[in-house]
Scaffold this active site. Sequence first.
Site, PDB file in Angstrom:
ATOM      1  N   HIS A 240       0.812  -1.217   0.000  1.00 47.85           N
ATOM      2  CA  HIS A 240       0.000   0.000   0.000  1.00 47.85           C
ATOM      3  C   HIS A 240       0.849   1.272   0.000  1.00 47.85           C
ATOM      4  CE1 HIS A 240      -3.479  -2.497   1.271  1.00 47.85           C
ATOM      5  NE2 HIS A 240      -2.682  -3.039   2.165  1.00 47.85           N
TER       6      HIS A 240
HETATM    7  O1  RIB Z   1      -4.748  -0.016   4.882  1.00 48.08           O
HETATM    8  C1  RIB Z   1      -3.360  -0.033   4.664  1.00 48.08           C
HETATM    9  C2  RIB Z   1      -2.677   1.003   5.488  1.00 48.08           C
HETATM   10  O2  RIB Z   1      -2.869   0.737   6.864  1.00 48.08           O
HETATM   11  C3  RIB Z   1      -1.160   1.030   5.277  1.00 48.08           C
HETATM   12  O3  RIB Z   1      -0.683   2.342   5.443  1.00 48.08           O
HETATM   13  C4  RIB Z   1      -0.651   0.150   6.372  1.00 48.08           C
HETATM   14  O4  RIB Z   1       0.684   0.491   6.778  1.00 48.08           O
HETATM   15  C5  RIB Z   1      -1.615   0.475   7.468  1.00 48.08           C
HETATM   16  O5  RIB Z   1      -1.157   1.659   8.108  1.00 48.08           O
END
Ligand code: RIB
Length: 318
Positions: A240
């Site tokens: 992500h």
């Molecule tokens: O949903 C994904 C996000 O939530 C990413 O930033 C992961 O590191 C968590 O913080």
Amino acid sequence: MPKNIIIDTDPGIDDALAIMLAAASPEVRILGMTAVAGNTGLEHTAPNLAKIADLLGLDVPLGRGAIRPLWRRDTVPDANVHGADGLGGYALPDSQRTLEPAVPLLARLVEESDQPVTIVAIGPVTNIALFINEYPETARKVERIVIMGGGARDVLGNATPTAEFNIYYDPDAAAAMFDFGVPITMIGLDVTHKALVGSAHLAGLYASGGPIATMVEAITGHYGEAAYSGNDLDDAVAQHDSLAIAAAFLPDIVTTEHLFVDVENVGRLTSGMTVVDFAGRTGNAPNCDVALDVDTERFVTLLADRLTQLDATLKERA
Ligand code: RIB
Ligand code: CA
């Protein structure tokens, strides 16, 4: 001219890879980094940020930010995903760095920059909301906020059926950020769930065998087992935060639509939902470039190549 960025983060396994990507990319100049509670408590995310900065040899100011959401006390992370320590139990050497208060640091870095500044927020946006509230005139000088957060159409939630974790954890901060007026790029689950990276893509990095290879193989192994097992791409998991970093300096790596976005922060079932006004039904002016598609192959290749280069560089320095 490299793009000046500040990274606000809750490291965090995918946060660690994102910071590595930024450190390995000449297209960006990291002005500083700030820690926030999210994936795990600030007692871990702040020292993790310092340890990662030490590993990467990043001589930039670091900030210690919010210990909890603005007001919510009921949003908690799934401790399995990143581990109680935030890095899947991977042991980095303790850092001797001193972290300063994050919100004044954000303001100082923006004021001192001779070029426009992009904030890349890859955790809950509590620090961003505090910055906006305490230094509104300075915050208006920020060129863009690129967030990893939210969901628009294809994938709405991972913390709940309708909420992505970063927004879910502090929906009030997210609502304040979307309302403020600084241009926002939303890298949400619609695109990060297409940005799957696995050991097959990182074979070259792992073969390099240096400090980045060792850490990435260890922590992504934990991440994959905890949160994403069962993908059709064997152990591929959504990176992500790295996609948000990539989009900050390669905006065309994603396809966006300029839309109005607001955040549900009171819903019994939908708190933390990013409500994207595709049809213009609210009549509100668009406030966000919402990522709806991604050049997956370009992203995966970029991440693998940059991490491999970084590994080779750190091996030479050792
Ligand atoms: O949903 C994904 C996000 O939530 C990413 O930033 C992961 O590191 C968590 O913080
Ligand atoms: Ca994160």
